[in-house]
Design an enzyme around this catalytic site. Structure first.
Site, PDB file in Angstrom:
ATOM      1  N   ARG A 133      13.765  18.097  17.907  1.00 12.04           N
ATOM      2  CA  ARG A 133      12.998  16.971  18.410  1.00 12.04           C
ATOM      3  C   ARG A 133      12.575  16.081  17.257  1.00 12.04           C
ATOM      4  NH1 ARG A 133       8.137  18.256  21.919  1.00 12.04           N
ATOM      5  NH2 ARG A 133       8.188  15.985  22.031  1.00 12.04           N
ATOM      6  N   ARG A 139      20.597  19.621  29.247  1.00  9.64           N
ATOM      7  CA  ARG A 139      21.896  19.111  29.704  1.00  9.64           C
ATOM      8  C   ARG A 139      22.910  19.129  28.570  1.00  9.64           C
ATOM      9  NH1 ARG A 139      24.419  14.473  28.710  1.00  9.64           N
ATOM     10  NH2 ARG A 139      22.544  13.560  27.789  1.00  9.64           N
ATOM     11  N   ARG A 140      22.535  18.547  27.433  1.00  6.95           N
ATOM     12  CA  ARG A 140      23.477  18.498  26.315  1.00  6.95           C
ATOM     13  C   ARG A 140      23.853  19.897  25.846  1.00  6.95           C
ATOM     14  NH1 ARG A 140      20.222  13.519  23.431  1.00  6.95           N
ATOM     15  NH2 ARG A 140      21.397  11.812  24.408  1.00  6.95           N
ATOM     16  N   CYS A 155      13.517  17.638  35.004  1.00 11.83           N
ATOM     17  CA  CYS A 155      14.362  17.298  33.851  1.00 11.83           C
ATOM     18  C   CYS A 155      14.764  18.557  33.084  1.00 11.83           C
ATOM     19  CB  CYS A 155      13.638  16.322  32.931  1.00 11.83           C
ATOM     20  SG  CYS A 155      12.113  16.975  32.229  1.00 11.83           S
ATOM     21  N   ARG A 171      15.559  13.345  12.945  1.00 13.64           N
ATOM     22  CA  ARG A 171      16.732  14.137  13.333  1.00 13.64           C
ATOM     23  C   ARG A 171      17.853  13.997  12.307  1.00 13.64           C
ATOM     24  NH1 ARG A 171      16.899  13.633  19.960  1.00 13.64           N
ATOM     25  NH2 ARG A 171      14.657  13.493  20.240  1.00 13.64           N
ATOM     26  N   LYS A 225      15.942   6.497  31.355  1.00 16.05           N
ATOM     27  CA  LYS A 225      16.208   7.912  31.625  1.00 16.05           C
ATOM     28  C   LYS A 225      14.953   8.768  31.490  1.00 16.05           C
ATOM     29  CE  LYS A 225      17.771   9.194  26.949  1.00 16.05           C
ATOM     30  NZ  LYS A 225      16.679  10.130  26.633  1.00 16.05           N
ATOM     31  N   ASP A 226      13.917   8.249  30.792  1.00 14.79           N
ATOM     32  CA  ASP A 226      12.675   9.000  30.631  1.00 14.79           C
ATOM     33  C   ASP A 226      11.755   8.886  31.834  1.00 14.79           C
ATOM     34  OD1 ASP A 226      13.531   9.707  28.115  1.00 14.79           O
ATOM     35  OD2 ASP A 226      12.260   8.277  27.050  1.00 14.79           O
TER      36      ASP A 226
END
Length: 295
Positions: A141, A123-124, A232, A147, A80-81
């Site tokens: 991040r 998106r999230r 993105c 996290r 996805k990156d």
């Protein structure tokens, strides 16, 4: 076939774990490996939003450059990156069988008390706000351990993570798996890809790692993503399972969205869907760029 394949990876624990998975598969096929750590600009700038340092593609660029310079033979990425635009001479040689594609909401307080959620993904954030406009979404991040530590220190009530990353790191957190119907994953989420120079001997060595069904679904997702555009930074979820596609583009505040659900057989059909979705969602794409100050 090269006697030893030099595999490049980012320094994060998750990136190294993904590379170890690839290395193990290669060893099982009788191929030796050397793992080489490549530092990226994105890893250094963890205190600012991703859109201000170049987006997810910033993690891939340094590894692409190392391949082109001949310092490594291939690199391992969370697929996805990998941005839509790829350098000449770089090829995706293997797409591993997909791990769970879901987003995961981790928390240690009662679910009904959650108000502040950490994520760096537009998106999230948009999908969370679509679900509940009362959520406070704060930038988050850093690696998985960072996290989790910030959540446990009380900076956030909950954090959103990719379930695949937790599974690969054997991390078990209290929380819930979010359904793909409401929280459509990022294109290629849950998938590991191996990229290399367009060199026959390296491609031949990596081919046994490829999972055709996952490759087909992820190529459909990428075809839609490429046609939608928006980088993105535009909130978009694109997920395909056995040809069943869900694709959506959202406003940054989650209040509006365009969505398509189709069964897709070919990459050409996926591109047609991407073109149509872009036409429907062009105002949302342009709005996101304007709000984020992008060209």
């Amino acid at each position: 076939m090269p006697p030893i394949i030099r595999i490049g990876t980012r320094a994060s624990a998750l990136a190294r774990r993904q590379t170890e998975i690839v290395s193990r598969f290669l060893h099982e096929n009788g191929i030796g490996t050397e793992i080489i750590i490549i530092k990226t600009e994105g890893d250094a700038d963890t205190g600012v939003p991703l859109h201000q340092v170049g987006g997810q593609g910033i993690f891939v660029r340094a590894l692409d450059d190392a391949i082109i310079r001949g310092e490594i033979d291939c690199a391992v990425h969370s697929m996805k990156d990998i941005p839509a635009a790829r350098p000449d001479g770089i090829r995706t040689a293997a797409v591993l069988a997909r791990d769970p594609p879901y987003d995961y909401l981790a928390f240690e307080i009662p679910l009904e008390e959650i108000s502040c959620i950490g994520t760096s993904s537009t998106r999230r954030k948009a999908q969370l706000l679509r679900y509940d406009q009362e959520f406070e979404i704060k930038e988050l991040r850093g690696n998985i351990d960072t996290r989790i530590r910030k959540m446990r220190s009380g900076e956030y009530d909950a954090i959103m993570l990719a379930e695949a990353g937790l599974a690969r790191m054997s991390i078990h957190l209290n929380g819930i798996r979010l359904p793909t119907v409401q929280f459509v994953p990022a294109p290629n989420q849950g998938t590991i890809a191996v990229v290399c120079r367009d060199a026959p001997e390296t491609i031949e060595a990596l081919e046994p790692l490829d999972h055709p069904a996952t490759r087909q679904d992820t190529l459909i997702e990428r075809a839609v993503m490429e046609e939608v555009g928006g980088g993105c930074f535009t909130p978009q979820g694109i997920y395909c399972q056995n040809g069943n596609l869900i694709a959506e583009v959202l406003s940054l505040d989650g209040g509006r969205f365009e969505r398509m659900e189709e069964h897709v057989e070919t990459i050409d059909d996926a591109r047609k869907i991407g073109i149509e979705l872009r036409e429907r969602a062009l105002d949302l794409i342009l709005e996101a760029k304007a709000i984020l100050g992008l060209n």
